[in-house]
Design a protein around this motif. Structure first.
Motif, short mmCIF file in Angstrom:
data_model
loop_
_atom_site.label_atom_id
_atom_site.label_comp_id
_atom_site.label_asym_id
_atom_site.label_seq_id
_atom_site.Cartn_x
_atom_site.Cartn_y
_atom_site.Cartn_z
N ARG A 270 0.81 -1.21 0.00
CA ARG A 270 0.00 0.00 0.00
C ARG A 270 0.85 1.28 0.00
O ARG A 270 0.34 2.34 -0.25
CB ARG A 270 -0.93 0.03 1.22
N THR A 271 2.14 1.18 0.30
CA THR A 271 2.96 2.38 0.39
C THR A 271 3.21 2.99 -0.98
O THR A 271 3.38 4.20 -1.08
CB THR A 271 4.30 2.07 1.07
N GLN A 272 3.21 2.23 -2.04
CA GLN A 272 3.49 2.73 -3.37
C GLN A 272 2.24 2.95 -4.22
O GLN A 272 2.32 3.42 -5.32
CB GLN A 272 4.42 1.74 -4.10
N SER A 273 1.05 2.61 -3.71
CA SER A 273 -0.17 2.72 -4.50
C SER A 273 -0.77 4.11 -4.36
O SER A 273 -0.37 4.92 -3.54
CB SER A 273 -1.17 1.65 -4.07
N ALA A 274 -1.78 4.36 -5.18
CA ALA A 274 -2.49 5.64 -5.15
C ALA A 274 -3.28 5.76 -3.85
O ALA A 274 -3.63 4.76 -3.24
CB ALA A 274 -3.44 5.72 -6.34
N PRO A 275 -3.58 6.98 -3.42
CA PRO A 275 -4.35 7.15 -2.18
C PRO A 275 -5.75 6.54 -2.31
O PRO A 275 -6.34 6.55 -3.39
CB PRO A 275 -4.43 8.66 -1.99
N PHE A 276 -6.27 6.04 -1.19
CA PHE A 276 -7.60 5.44 -1.18
C PHE A 276 -8.68 6.49 -1.36
O PHE A 276 -9.68 6.27 -2.00
CB PHE A 276 -7.81 4.68 0.15
N LEU A 277 -8.46 7.66 -0.80
CA LEU A 277 -9.41 8.76 -0.88
C LEU A 277 -8.66 10.00 -1.32
O LEU A 277 -7.61 10.33 -0.77
CB LEU A 277 -10.06 8.99 0.49
N GLN A 278 -9.20 10.70 -2.32
CA GLN A 278 -8.51 11.86 -2.83
C GLN A 278 -9.53 12.97 -3.06
O GLN A 278 -10.56 12.75 -3.72
CB GLN A 278 -7.80 11.52 -4.14
N VAL A 279 -9.29 14.16 -2.52
CA VAL A 279 -10.15 15.32 -2.74
C VAL A 279 -9.66 15.99 -4.02
O VAL A 279 -8.51 16.40 -4.12
CB VAL A 279 -10.08 16.29 -1.55
N VAL A 280 -10.54 16.08 -5.00
CA VAL A 280 -10.13 16.63 -6.30
C VAL A 280 -10.53 18.09 -6.48
O VAL A 280 -10.07 18.75 -7.39
CB VAL A 280 -10.69 15.79 -7.46
N ARG A 281 -11.41 18.59 -5.61
CA ARG A 281 -11.82 19.98 -5.72
C ARG A 281 -12.06 20.53 -4.33
O ARG A 281 -12.66 19.88 -3.49
CB ARG A 281 -13.10 20.08 -6.55
N GLY A 282 -11.60 21.73 -4.07
CA GLY A 282 -11.79 22.35 -2.77
C GLY A 282 -10.59 22.11 -1.88
O GLY A 282 -9.63 21.44 -2.24
N ASP A 283 -10.66 22.69 -0.70
CA ASP A 283 -9.57 22.57 0.27
C ASP A 283 -10.17 22.21 1.61
O ASP A 283 -10.64 23.07 2.34
CB ASP A 283 -8.79 23.88 0.35
N LEU A 284 -10.20 20.93 1.94
CA LEU A 284 -10.80 20.46 3.18
C LEU A 284 -9.85 20.63 4.35
O LEU A 284 -8.64 20.41 4.22
CB LEU A 284 -11.17 18.98 3.07
N SER A 285 -10.42 21.01 5.49
CA SER A 285 -9.63 21.05 6.71
C SER A 285 -9.47 19.63 7.24
O SER A 285 -10.10 18.69 6.75
CB SER A 285 -10.32 21.93 7.75
N HIS A 286 -8.65 19.48 8.25
CA HIS A 286 -8.46 18.16 8.84
C HIS A 286 -9.76 17.64 9.45
O HIS A 286 -10.07 16.46 9.37
CB HIS A 286 -7.35 18.20 9.91
N GLU A 287 -10.55 18.55 10.06
CA GLU A 287 -11.82 18.16 10.66
C GLU A 287 -12.82 17.70 9.60
O GLU A 287 -13.54 16.73 9.80
CB GLU A 287 -12.41 19.32 11.47
N GLU A 288 -12.87 18.40 8.47
CA GLU A 288 -13.78 18.02 7.39
C GLU A 288 -13.38 16.67 6.77
O GLU A 288 -14.23 15.85 6.46
CB GLU A 288 -13.81 19.11 6.30
N THR A 289 -12.09 16.46 6.63
CA THR A 289 -11.62 15.17 6.12
C THR A 289 -11.96 14.05 7.09
O THR A 289 -12.41 12.98 6.68
CB THR A 289 -10.10 15.22 5.89
N ALA A 290 -11.79 14.30 8.38
CA ALA A 290 -12.14 13.29 9.39
C ALA A 290 -13.63 13.00 9.37
O ALA A 290 -14.05 11.84 9.49
CB ALA A 290 -11.70 13.76 10.77
N ALA A 291 -14.46 14.03 9.21
CA ALA A 291 -15.92 13.83 9.15
C ALA A 291 -16.29 13.01 7.92
O ALA A 291 -17.15 12.11 8.00
CB ALA A 291 -16.63 15.17 9.14
N LEU A 292 -15.68 13.30 6.80
CA LEU A 292 -15.95 12.54 5.57
C LEU A 292 -15.56 11.08 5.74
O LEU A 292 -16.33 10.17 5.38
CB LEU A 292 -15.20 13.16 4.40
N VAL A 293 -14.41 10.82 6.29
CA VAL A 293 -13.96 9.45 6.52
C VAL A 293 -14.89 8.74 7.50
O VAL A 293 -15.24 7.57 7.32
CB VAL A 293 -12.50 9.43 7.01
N ALA A 294 -15.34 9.45 8.54
CA ALA A 294 -16.25 8.85 9.52
C ALA A 294 -17.57 8.45 8.87
O ALA A 294 -18.11 7.37 9.13
CB ALA A 294 -16.49 9.81 10.67
N VAL A 295 -18.12 9.31 8.02
CA VAL A 295 -19.38 9.00 7.34
C VAL A 295 -19.21 7.82 6.40
O VAL A 295 -20.05 6.91 6.38
CB VAL A 295 -19.90 10.24 6.58
#
Length: 78
Positions: free
Chosen positions: A5-30
């Motif tokens: 997994r260290t060399q593969s593409a990210p599992f989740l990628q934000v392609v538009r916008g600039d999410l804060s750490h809290e918003e990213t955590a909320a998205l992952v939680a949902v």
């Protein structure tokens, strides 16, 4: 390698916008909660041995359908 997994593409990628750490955590939680709910529903269905409507013998009983004069199609003697 498929298992590395260290060399593969990210599992989740934000392609538009600039999410804060809290918003990213909320998205992952949902997304995690949704995936767990789907898995739990699959496990419940497998545990109960859910059957399709075709194998359900209750449909052969002639349960009356709602509608005008549906009482006539019931098992009511009156």
């Amino acid at each position: 390698m498929a298992g590395d997994r260290t060399q593969s593409a990210p599992f989740l990628q934000v392609v538009r916008g600039d999410l804060s750490h809290e918003e990213t955590a909320a998205l992952v939680a949902v997304l995690t909660a949704r995936a767990r709910a789907v898995q739990a529903a699959r496990e419940r269905a497998a545990a109960t041995g859910s059957r399709s409507g075709w194998s359900d013998r209750a449909r052969l009983l002639g349960v009356p359908r709602p509608g005008p004069d549906s009482w006539r199609r019931s098992f009511h003697p009156g």
